[in-house]
Design a protein around this motif. Structure first.
Motif, PDB file in Angstrom:
ATOM      1  N   ALA A   1       0.822  -1.209   0.000  1.00  0.00           N
ATOM      2  CA  ALA A   1       0.000   0.000   0.000  1.00  0.00           C
ATOM      3  C   ALA A   1       0.855   1.256   0.000  1.00  0.00           C
ATOM      4  CB  ALA A   1      -0.931  -0.015   1.210  1.00  0.00           C
ATOM      5  N   GLN A   2       1.983   1.216   0.679  1.00  0.00           N
ATOM      6  CA  GLN A   2       2.838   2.394   0.725  1.00  0.00           C
ATOM      7  C   GLN A   2       3.441   2.695  -0.637  1.00  0.00           C
ATOM      8  OE1 GLN A   2       5.925   2.148   3.653  1.00  0.00           O
ATOM      9  NE2 GLN A   2       6.425   4.325   3.554  1.00  0.00           N
ATOM     10  N   ALA A   3       3.728   1.657  -1.411  1.00  0.00           N
ATOM     11  CA  ALA A   3       4.258   1.875  -2.753  1.00  0.00           C
ATOM     12  C   ALA A   3       3.216   2.511  -3.662  1.00  0.00           C
ATOM     13  CB  ALA A   3       4.729   0.546  -3.338  1.00  0.00           C
ATOM     14  N   LEU A   4       1.944   2.127  -3.507  1.00  0.00           N
ATOM     15  CA  LEU A   4       0.883   2.722  -4.323  1.00  0.00           C
ATOM     16  C   LEU A   4       0.696   4.197  -4.005  1.00  0.00           C
ATOM     17  CD1 LEU A   4      -1.786  -0.125  -4.218  1.00  0.00           C
ATOM     18  CD2 LEU A   4      -0.251   0.443  -6.096  1.00  0.00           C
ATOM     19  N   LYS A   5       0.911   4.583  -2.749  1.00  0.00           N
ATOM     20  CA  LYS A   5       0.743   5.973  -2.359  1.00  0.00           C
ATOM     21  C   LYS A   5       1.841   6.886  -2.900  1.00  0.00           C
ATOM     22  CE  LYS A   5      -1.772   5.028   1.937  1.00  0.00           C
ATOM     23  NZ  LYS A   5      -1.770   5.158   3.413  1.00  0.00           N
ATOM     24  N   ARG A   6       2.969   6.289  -3.359  1.00  0.00           N
ATOM     25  CA  ARG A   6       4.072   7.093  -3.868  1.00  0.00           C
ATOM     26  C   ARG A   6       4.048   7.214  -5.392  1.00  0.00           C
ATOM     27  NH1 ARG A   6       6.104  10.003   0.017  1.00  0.00           N
ATOM     28  NH2 ARG A   6       7.912  10.339  -1.335  1.00  0.00           N
ATOM     29  N   LYS A   7       3.053   6.631  -6.039  1.00  0.00           N
ATOM     30  CA  LYS A   7       2.997   6.680  -7.494  1.00  0.00           C
ATOM     31  C   LYS A   7       2.668   8.092  -7.970  1.00  0.00           C
ATOM     32  CE  LYS A   7       1.215   3.312  -9.781  1.00  0.00           C
ATOM     33  NZ  LYS A   7       0.290   2.283 -10.309  1.00  0.00           N
ATOM     34  N   ASP A   8       3.084   8.407  -9.181  1.00  0.00           N
ATOM     35  CA  ASP A   8       2.791   9.706  -9.779  1.00  0.00           C
ATOM     36  C   ASP A   8       1.335   9.742 -10.231  1.00  0.00           C
ATOM     37  OD1 ASP A   8       5.395  10.549  -9.421  1.00  0.00           O
ATOM     38  OD2 ASP A   8       6.045   9.797 -11.368  1.00  0.00           O
ATOM     39  N   VAL A   9       0.732  10.919 -10.113  1.00  0.00           N
ATOM     40  CA  VAL A   9      -0.654  11.088 -10.536  1.00  0.00           C
ATOM     41  C   VAL A   9      -0.718  11.010 -12.059  1.00  0.00           C
ATOM     42  CG1 VAL A   9      -2.671  12.596 -10.458  1.00  0.00           C
ATOM     43  CG2 VAL A   9      -1.095  12.522  -8.531  1.00  0.00           C
TER      44      VAL A   9
ATOM     45  N   ASP B   1     -16.784   9.194  -8.504  1.00  0.00           N
ATOM     46  CA  ASP B   1     -16.769   8.599  -9.840  1.00  0.00           C
ATOM     47  C   ASP B   1     -15.947   7.316  -9.863  1.00  0.00           C
ATOM     48  OD1 ASP B   1     -18.290  10.710 -10.654  1.00  0.00           O
ATOM     49  OD2 ASP B   1     -16.622  11.845 -11.528  1.00  0.00           O
ATOM     50  N   LEU B   2     -14.840   7.317  -9.131  1.00  0.00           N
ATOM     51  CA  LEU B   2     -14.001   6.119  -9.071  1.00  0.00           C
ATOM     52  C   LEU B   2     -14.731   4.967  -8.392  1.00  0.00           C
ATOM     53  CD1 LEU B   2     -11.142   5.036  -9.704  1.00  0.00           C
ATOM     54  CD2 LEU B   2     -10.461   5.763  -7.406  1.00  0.00           C
ATOM     55  N   GLN B   3     -15.528   5.284  -7.388  1.00  0.00           N
ATOM     56  CA  GLN B   3     -16.288   4.248  -6.693  1.00  0.00           C
ATOM     57  C   GLN B   3     -17.350   3.639  -7.613  1.00  0.00           C
ATOM     58  OE1 GLN B   3     -18.223   5.643  -3.174  1.00  0.00           O
ATOM     59  NE2 GLN B   3     -18.559   3.604  -2.351  1.00  0.00           N
ATOM     60  N   LYS B   4     -17.979   4.453  -8.463  1.00  0.00           N
ATOM     61  CA  LYS B   4     -18.973   3.924  -9.386  1.00  0.00           C
ATOM     62  C   LYS B   4     -18.332   3.006 -10.428  1.00  0.00           C
ATOM     63  CE  LYS B   4     -20.891   7.652 -10.920  1.00  0.00           C
ATOM     64  NZ  LYS B   4     -21.864   8.514 -11.665  1.00  0.00           N
ATOM     65  N   VAL B   5     -17.093   3.312 -10.846  1.00  0.00           N
ATOM     66  CA  VAL B   5     -16.425   2.503 -11.859  1.00  0.00           C
ATOM     67  C   VAL B   5     -15.859   1.226 -11.255  1.00  0.00           C
ATOM     68  CG1 VAL B   5     -14.498   2.462 -13.491  1.00  0.00           C
ATOM     69  CG2 VAL B   5     -15.919   4.504 -13.293  1.00  0.00           C
ATOM     70  N   GLU B   6     -15.169   1.352 -10.121  1.00  0.00           N
ATOM     71  CA  GLU B   6     -14.477   0.198  -9.537  1.00  0.00           C
ATOM     72  C   GLU B   6     -15.393  -0.687  -8.697  1.00  0.00           C
ATOM     73  OE1 GLU B   6     -11.494  -0.656 -10.273  1.00  0.00           O
ATOM     74  OE2 GLU B   6     -10.938   1.136 -11.412  1.00  0.00           O
ATOM     75  N   GLN B   7     -16.398  -0.093  -8.058  1.00  0.00           N
ATOM     76  CA  GLN B   7     -17.353  -0.835  -7.216  1.00  0.00           C
ATOM     77  C   GLN B   7     -16.628  -1.610  -6.120  1.00  0.00           C
ATOM     78  OE1 GLN B   7     -19.996  -3.059  -9.753  1.00  0.00           O
ATOM     79  NE2 GLN B   7     -20.794  -1.217 -10.750  1.00  0.00           N
ATOM     80  N   ASP B   8     -16.607  -2.945  -6.193  1.00  0.00           N
ATOM     81  CA  ASP B   8     -16.006  -3.739  -5.106  1.00  0.00           C
ATOM     82  C   ASP B   8     -14.497  -3.554  -5.019  1.00  0.00           C
ATOM     83  OD1 ASP B   8     -18.509  -4.664  -4.544  1.00  0.00           O
ATOM     84  OD2 ASP B   8     -18.275  -6.552  -5.653  1.00  0.00           O
ATOM     85  N   ASN B   9     -13.851  -3.163  -6.090  1.00  0.00           N
ATOM     86  CA  ASN B   9     -12.395  -2.966  -6.094  1.00  0.00           C
ATOM     87  C   ASN B   9     -11.999  -1.543  -5.720  1.00  0.00           C
ATOM     88  OD1 ASN B   9     -11.915  -5.622  -6.949  1.00  0.00           O
ATOM     89  ND2 ASN B   9     -12.237  -5.044  -9.103  1.00  0.00           N
ATOM     90  N   TYR B  10     -12.960  -0.750  -5.251  1.00  0.00           N
ATOM     91  CA  TYR B  10     -12.659   0.653  -4.931  1.00  0.00           C
ATOM     92  C   TYR B  10     -11.629   0.759  -3.812  1.00  0.00           C
ATOM     93  CZ  TYR B  10     -13.238   5.304  -2.934  1.00  0.00           C
ATOM     94  OH  TYR B  10     -13.006   6.543  -2.431  1.00  0.00           O
ATOM     95  N   VAL B  11     -11.656  -0.154  -2.846  1.00  0.00           N
ATOM     96  CA  VAL B  11     -10.720  -0.071  -1.722  1.00  0.00           C
ATOM     97  C   VAL B  11      -9.276  -0.160  -2.201  1.00  0.00           C
ATOM     98  CG1 VAL B  11     -10.821  -2.552  -1.291  1.00  0.00           C
ATOM     99  CG2 VAL B  11     -10.178  -1.011   0.558  1.00  0.00           C
ATOM    100  N   TYR B  12      -9.034  -0.899  -3.303  1.00  0.00           N
ATOM    101  CA  TYR B  12      -7.680  -0.998  -3.848  1.00  0.00           C
ATOM    102  C   TYR B  12      -7.366   0.205  -4.747  1.00  0.00           C
ATOM    103  CZ  TYR B  12      -8.478  -5.796  -2.337  1.00  0.00           C
ATOM    104  OH  TYR B  12      -8.772  -6.897  -1.590  1.00  0.00           O
ATOM    105  N   ALA B  13      -8.362   0.656  -5.520  1.00  0.00           N
ATOM    106  CA  ALA B  13      -8.132   1.798  -6.402  1.00  0.00           C
ATOM    107  C   ALA B  13      -7.910   3.085  -5.614  1.00  0.00           C
ATOM    108  CB  ALA B  13      -9.309   1.965  -7.357  1.00  0.00           C
ATOM    109  N   ALA B  14      -8.594   3.235  -4.481  1.00  0.00           N
ATOM    110  CA  ALA B  14      -8.448   4.449  -3.685  1.00  0.00           C
ATOM    111  C   ALA B  14      -7.054   4.579  -3.083  1.00  0.00           C
ATOM    112  CB  ALA B  14      -9.496   4.481  -2.573  1.00  0.00           C
TER     113      ALA B  14
END
Length: 701
Positions: free
Chosen positions: A148-156, A184-197
């Motif tokens: 999770a920490q690596a995902l938080k350091r990614k470029d936008v 909008d991200l929650q509507k697209v990802e739905q159950d996978n939103y916790v990982y996309a966020a």
């Protein structure tokens, strides 16, 4: 795939499995060398059939997305030489700074023979096969790559940045723009939103949103401070004045180098010219901390049935009496000729807080105006004084002292004021606090500024503070402006647009203010003469109130100082509105507000579209049948009979069988008259009915 000439690897199948997890799938990679350094770490040399610099950069972005790693440039090669067209060295930046991660990535793009150039004599077989992009990957990380920490350091990502820019263009703040992005991200990802966020590339952090927000506004409004700010601001004011065709805003510097800006927009000028209250009463207050350099924003507002309406705005860098006086003098140069409803000397009454500098400046700007202290601000100041530890008031004495001070401020007559002050000065608990006594004596000496002049029930808490809530929520979106230039631009655009919308919507929104007058029957309002009326109370039959339309006052607690009340609304509804009291739903007021908002006149048919029938029409049954005309007991019986006939017809519908049966059982269970009265009065008024889709009869009218 493996290179046919130089591939080296001990375990080819395991090597391909590891590389496939990291490399982007949409490219064809040729593996020339692979050396394992443990379970995860390795060194590899890759080739791709890419020949342009844009393609090499696009592959790098795709590699960051597929691998979940973040890389930063460590070295560039502007003059790459005879054989190389493009080269960049990268270092790992996945977790945080100063981790000394040894992982590196080298990109080398070989030169391809262009049209008209000499044929390459290189003996590299990869170039003959079109493999011009060489990738040297040293995958030796001293941290976990997938966490999770690596995902938080990614470029936008570019897509997320463009989405934020579009939201900023439609006046979203960084906070609200990020909320929309997450929704909008929650509507697209739905159950996978916790990982996309958790992925910063698609869901950036709030700090990035603020940096992007200020970066965009810096391009539009120039620098935030310095000598260029004055030039940017002067350019903004000139553009606005030229666009509107007149001088609506000016700026200057005082003798002590303080910046002063005065603004009176076209809508504010129409408030001056058309609204009678602008010549009677003006509220003045200020708020600091509106931008990043703490400029002070002053508002001049006047009351109306649509709420507070602005008369002018001035911005200063200081709150001294000299600076405020210079600002007021400059503001009067942008006021219209018919300022304050045709009173060029200023309003009759100016209501302010307890600010000595502001009051002195207002006295100099409007010498004929009567300055009034706001009672609510005095009460709040006393509350802060009592709860300040420096004054040494015991906790158990604070409520007692505050109650006495409140009674002093709320005295309805001069005699009551003297009586409360006399009792206060002989109270045993009060006499124990000499500081409090001196404070009360100072306030009492200035009683002519707050106790003798009626203000129609208006206080700065009701109007100025609500106006500053508009500034902070609608104009600034609960954040500081980037610069004073942006703050001025917000006054021109957002503040003007907000009050235009309010005035346009005011007639329909204020319609509910007069709905309670339907509880006051026509025979309950008696006209004594042209200006005086007697209105019977709707709650107590023995009580009545006296309404004087000439001064816009009523003897009820709400209208004793000229505030709005239902009894004045009943008089206006039965006998027509008086110019001293134009409620928000009258046709004249609708026309007035529409003209102030747009500068244009509206047709009479549009103004009368939402009007209720007049009293003679209601007595004749014209307009609507769900009214309460005072036509006697027989009419009430007929309506009651009609109601039960209608309920009986609904028994044919199975959906009404159980509800009607429940209604009958409730009626049969009532044993006393008082219980019956309570049940009849509360019928249809429970919270479920009001919260749902069914509205009360009062809302149908």
């Amino acid at each position: 795939m493996w290179c046919r000439t130089c591939s080296k690897a001990t375990d080819r199948e395991q090597s391909l499995v590891i590389l496939e997890k990291l490399l982007p799938q949409q490219y064809s990679h040729t593996v020339c060398n692979y050396g394992s350094l443990g379970d995860v770490n390795f060194r590899a040399s890759l080739k791709l059939k890419l020949s342009r610099e844009e393609e090499a950069k696009r592959w790098f972005e795709d590699f960051q997305s597929s691998s979940g790693l973040t890389w930063r440039t460590s070295k560039t090669y502007p003059n790459v030489g005879r054989y190389n067209k493009y080269r960049v060295d990268y270092r790992c930046r996945t977790i945080k700074r100063n981790t000394s991660c040894p992982a590196t990535l080298f990109l080398v793009l070989k030169r391809k023979q262009e049209l008209g150039e000499r044929k390459s004599r290189s003996g590299d077989t990869h170039m003959k096969d079109g493999l011009f992009l060489h990738v040297n990957l040293r995958n030796e990380h001293n941290h976990r790559g997938s966490c999770a920490q690596a995902l938080k350091r990614k470029d936008v990502s570019v897509e997320a940045i463009e989405r934020l820019k579009k939201l900023f263009e439609v006046r979203h703040s960084p906070t609200t723009a990020l909320d929309v992005l997450k929704y909008d991200l929650q509507k697209v990802e739905q159950d996978n939103y916790v990982y996309a966020a958790a992925d910063r590339s698609v869901c950036p952090d709030l700090q990035f949103c603020y940096r992007l927000y200020y970066k965009l506004f810096k391009k539009v409004h120039g620098t935030a401070a310095g000598a260029e700010t004055f030039a940017d601001l002067e350019k903004k004011l000139d553009e606005y004045n030229k666009e509107r065709g007149d001088v609506y805003a000016r700026m200057c510097q005082t003798d002590d180098n303080q910046l002063v800006i005065a603004i009176c927009t076209p809508m504010m000028r129409r408030v001056h010219a058309r609204l009678r209250e602008s010549g009677e009463m003006v509220f003045v207050d200020s708020s600091g901390n509106c931008d990043r350099h703490n400029h002070h924003l002053f508002l001049l507002v006047t009351p109306s049935s649509a709420g507070s309406l602005p008369l002018g705005v001035f911005i200063t860098t200081s709150k001294t009496q000299q600076t405020i006086s210079a600002a007021l003098e400059l503001l009067q140069t942008v006021f219209p000729p018919d300022r304050f409803f045709g009173h060029p000397d200023g309003p009759f009454v100016a209501v302010t807080g307890d600010c000595a500098a502001l009051r002195q400046a207002l006295t100099g700007a409007f010498p004929k105006a009567t300055l009034v202290h706001c009672v609510s601000t005095l009460f709040q100041a006393m509350w802060r004084w009592l709860w300040s530890s420096s004054n040494g008031v015991p906790k158990q004495h604070k409520p007692h002292l505050l109650k006495y001070f409140r009674d002093l401020l709320c005295a309805s007559t001069p005699a009551a004021l003297i009586e409360v002050y006399t009792r206060l000065m002989v109270d045993d608990i009060v006499l124990q606090h000499t500081k409090f006594v001196r404070h009360v004596q100072e306030v009492y000496k200035r009683r002519e500024e707050w106790a003798q002049l009626p203000t129609r029930g208006y206080h700065t808490n009701d109007y100025v503070e609500s106006a500053f809530r508009v500034v902070k929520e609608k104009l600034l979106l609960r954040m500081k402006a980037y610069s004073v230039t942006q703050l001025v631009d917000f006054v021109f655009t957002r503040l003007e647009a907000h009050y235009i919308h309010r005035l346009t919507d005011a007639p329909s929104n204020n319609l509910r203010k007069v709905m309670k007058t339907e509880d006051i029957w026509g025979d309950s309002v008696v006209q004594e003469d042209q200006d005086n009326y007697t209105v019977a109370s709707s709650s107590t039959a023995e009580e009545s109130y006296h309404v004087n339309t000439a001064i816009g006052c009523c003897t009820c607690p709400a209208g004793i100082h000229g505030g709005h009340c239902d009894h004045q609304s009943a008089v206006a509804r039965m006998f027509g509105p008086n110019e001293s009291f134009l409620h928000g739903s009258s046709p004249d007021t609708r026309k007035l507000y529409y003209h102030i908002a747009t500068g244009q006149d509206i047709a009479n048919e549009c103004c009368q579209m939402l009007d209720k029938p007049s009293l003679p029409e209601r007595a004749a049954g014209i307009g609507y049948t769900c009214c309460h005309p005072a036509t006697g007991e027989l009419s009430l019986k007929e309506r009651l009979h009609s109601m039960f006939v209608d309920i009986s017809k609904k028994l044919d519908n199975p959906d009404f069988t159980h509800p009607i049966a429940s209604f009958v059982r409730t009626y049969e269970s009532i044993k006393t008259d008082s219980a019956m009265v309570s049940a009849l009065c509360s019928f249809g008024k429970n919270p479920q009915t009001e919260a749902g889709g069914c509205k009360r009869p009062r809302d149908w009218l």
